[in-house]
Motif scaffolding. Sequence first.
Motif, PDB file in Angstrom:
ATOM      1  N   THR A 171       0.796  -1.230   0.000  1.00  0.00           N
ATOM      2  CA  THR A 171       0.000   0.000   0.000  1.00  0.00           C
ATOM      3  C   THR A 171       0.831   1.285   0.000  1.00  0.00           C
ATOM      4  N   THR A 172       2.157   1.164   0.073  1.00  0.00           N
ATOM      5  CA  THR A 172       3.012   2.356  -0.038  1.00  0.00           C
ATOM      6  C   THR A 172       3.499   2.556  -1.472  1.00  0.00           C
ATOM      7  N   SER A 173       3.188   1.612  -2.350  1.00  0.00           N
ATOM      8  CA  SER A 173       3.654   1.691  -3.736  1.00  0.00           C
ATOM      9  C   SER A 173       2.821   2.699  -4.525  1.00  0.00           C
ATOM     10  N   THR A 174       3.505   3.663  -5.127  1.00  0.00           N
ATOM     11  CA  THR A 174       2.795   4.710  -5.869  1.00  0.00           C
ATOM     12  C   THR A 174       2.088   4.150  -7.091  1.00  0.00           C
ATOM     13  N   ALA A 175       2.835   3.395  -7.916  1.00  0.00           N
ATOM     14  CA  ALA A 175       2.257   2.858  -9.156  1.00  0.00           C
ATOM     15  C   ALA A 175       1.523   1.544  -8.928  1.00  0.00           C
ATOM     16  N   GLY A 176       1.951   0.793  -7.910  1.00  0.00           N
ATOM     17  CA  GLY A 176       1.376  -0.530  -7.673  1.00  0.00           C
ATOM     18  C   GLY A 176       0.185  -0.539  -6.739  1.00  0.00           C
ATOM     19  N   TRP A 177      -0.189   0.669  -6.240  1.00  0.00           N
ATOM     20  CA  TRP A 177      -1.375   0.739  -5.395  1.00  0.00           C
ATOM     21  C   TRP A 177      -2.024   2.124  -5.418  1.00  0.00           C
TER      22      TRP A 177
END
Length: 317
Positions: A171-177
């Motif tokens: 949930t900290t991933s900019t593109a992945g979440w």
Amino acid sequence: MHLRGKAKRFAVLGLALLVLPITLFGCGKATSSTSSSSAGYTPKKLTVEFVPSSNAGTIEAKAKPLEGLLKKQLGIPVTVSVSTDYNTIVEAMGSKKVDVGFLPPDAYVLAHKQYHDKAILQAERYGVKEPNDQATKQLVNYYRSQILVRKDSGIKSIKDLKGKKIAVQDTTSTAGWIFPAVELLEHGINVNKDGIKTVQVKGHDQGVLSVYNKNTDAAFVFQGARNLVKKDVPNIMSQVVPIYTTGKIPNDTITVRGDMTAKWQKKVAEAFKAIAKTKKGHAIISSVYSHEGYADSKDSNFNIIRDYDKKAEALNK
């Protein structure tokens, strides 16, 4: 009366003389502190840390020559090392154990908020265009996130994602979440509800493969992630396709300690820009992080990240 008045004046004068040294001492101390603060931190030895994008041992070995290149530019010893995760780098910079960190947008926003660290540069990469993630000839300081599905899945638009299984990063991933989840929410789809099941995978390549192998119906990945598996899966472009592309996401940063002097911030920024333009230096930053070069940055570039982080909180309401 006259003597008592005289004594009173002497008493006041004595008190004033007693207070004067204390006042002067206090002023001197304040002046010294201000001077020290304005002087800031001047490194005698520079420590640089990053999180590897793939095999840690291999990447660290590739990055080691960066020490010599930076030392030549800056004139002081330089140590380059890898960390296990971005939060570790943020805390190490906060405790003044690390001077320079390679931080993605979200980690930078956290570092700035907690320790007033400063993004001096943003990575430049070649732009990516659809439909087959071809690289353009234009260097840009941003990227985008995409939602991928199998071409034969019957999923034609984001509205079809309701009730489906989606591969995501943490949930900290900019593109992945964050970016795809927020933009879906703006289109009336909550990935934490609407019958959607999210499956966390480690790495954008794994997100692509989970869709290809029909383990999930869709995946949140950065635009261009299909290229990560193209060598092993030659037909990936025809079988796995994007149905949605987000707005621009600021590229990774080179961030320095917030107390570093303006002079040294500029020296570090110029050093990295100069190194990126050399054949040896470019080979290092390209192999370690797929960076092609660096552009000057400023904190306001990341207000979009703060905005999306705030919107992401609504996903759990």
